[in-house]
Design a protein around this motif. Structure first.
Motif, mmCIF file in Angstrom:
data_model
loop_
_atom_site.group_PDB
_atom_site.id
_atom_site.type_symbol
_atom_site.label_atom_id
_atom_site.label_comp_id
_atom_site.label_asym_id
_atom_site.label_seq_id
_atom_site.Cartn_x
_atom_site.Cartn_y
_atom_site.Cartn_z
ATOM 1 N N LEU A 1 -5.030 8.447 9.221
ATOM 2 C CA LEU A 1 -5.497 7.841 7.972
ATOM 3 C C LEU A 1 -5.472 8.887 6.869
ATOM 4 N N LYS A 2 -5.637 8.383 5.638
ATOM 5 C CA LYS A 2 -5.606 9.265 4.484
ATOM 6 C C LYS A 2 -6.563 8.744 3.429
ATOM 7 N N TYR A 3 -7.072 9.674 2.640
ATOM 8 C CA TYR A 3 -7.914 9.327 1.505
ATOM 9 C C TYR A 3 -7.301 9.915 0.249
ATOM 10 N N TYR A 4 -7.063 9.012 -0.718
ATOM 11 C CA TYR A 4 -6.559 9.466 -2.009
ATOM 12 C C TYR A 4 -7.614 9.271 -3.093
ATOM 13 N N SER A 5 -8.218 8.089 -3.116
ATOM 14 C CA SER A 5 -9.238 7.801 -4.113
ATOM 15 C C SER A 5 -9.863 6.452 -3.757
ATOM 16 N N GLY A 6 -10.874 6.052 -4.526
ATOM 17 C CA GLY A 6 -11.459 4.732 -4.346
ATOM 18 C C GLY A 6 -12.514 4.695 -3.264
#
Lengths: 114, 113
Positions: free
Chosen positions: A48-53
């Motif tokens: 998984l990845k987190y960019y924003s939001g």
């Protein structure tokens, strides 16, 4: 300097139990964060990845992670582990949205007890 | 299954020998990275390319390391004169230009005796 720390080199949990793998990062701006898994004799696979939001991100195989800016953390969680989850898990940080150069943590080796 | 193809999976070299690894990025991915993963799971970024051009690279270890991504040919990473400390898993990864999500190959494990 930017860094990623995974404080637990090894974690052992029973099959069916819940799991949390810890990840702390050091970076003054908003990071782009990733969790990868590495099975024996294989390359890295993105979980998984987190960019924003939304700070809670869902990934493959029922993994999820929660980003906390206040705690500089991005812990990986799973409600119920399976024996096939045994692997080494890496948290990684990038300073660019298109990943660019990744800074990896030291990895956490997950073992599942039957 | 990874669509980034790395060959060979394993190579064993003597000190001072040349070691060459190849990588075929996923189709449509113009960006290619090389990382070194040692036995302590420490990752070292080596170099990245966009198409055939180098974007970033480390000071390639006394010039013993070289890499290229020619058009219509696999990318390659070469160590001119292997040293024991070069023993590691060499990972190639590729990405599209827009999303940048990296897809890793299975790696080439180099053992220098």
């Amino acid at each position: 300097a930017q860094s990623v720390t995974q404080p637990d080199a090894r974690v052992t949990v029973s099959e069916g139990a819940s799991l949390q793998l810890r990840c702390k990062y050091s970076y003054s701006a908003t990071p782009y964060l990733f969790w990868y898994v590495q099975y024996p004799r294989q390359g890295l696979q993105l979980l998984l990845k987190y960019y924003s939001g939304d700070p809670v991100v869902q990934g493959v195989n029922s993994f999820e992670a929660e980003f906390s800016k206040s705690n500089s953390s991005f812990h990986l969680q799973k409600a119920s582990v399976h024996w096939s989850d045994s692997a080494v898990y890496f948290c990684a940080l990038s300073m660019h949205y298109n990943q660019g150069k990744l800074i990896f943590g030291q990895g956490t080796k997950l073992s599942i007890k039957p | 299954n990874s669509k980034v193809i790395q060959t060979p999976r394993y190579l064993v070299k003597g000190q001072g020998q040349k070691a060459k690894m190849r990588c075929i990025p996923e189709k449509g991915h113009p960006v290619v990275f090389w990382y070194q993963q040692n036995k302590n799971n420490e990752f070292k970024f080596l170099i990245n390319f966009q198409n055939q051009e180098v974007l970033q690279q480390i000071d390639m270890t006394e010039k013993r390391f070289s890499a290229e991504c020619p058009s219509n040919s696999p990318c390659s990473l070469e160590i001119q004169s292997s040293e024991a400390g070069d023993s590691a898993l060499y990972l190639c990864a590729s990405s599209r230009e827009d999303t940048g999500q990296l897809y890793f190959g299975e790696g080439s494990k180099l053992t220098v005796l």
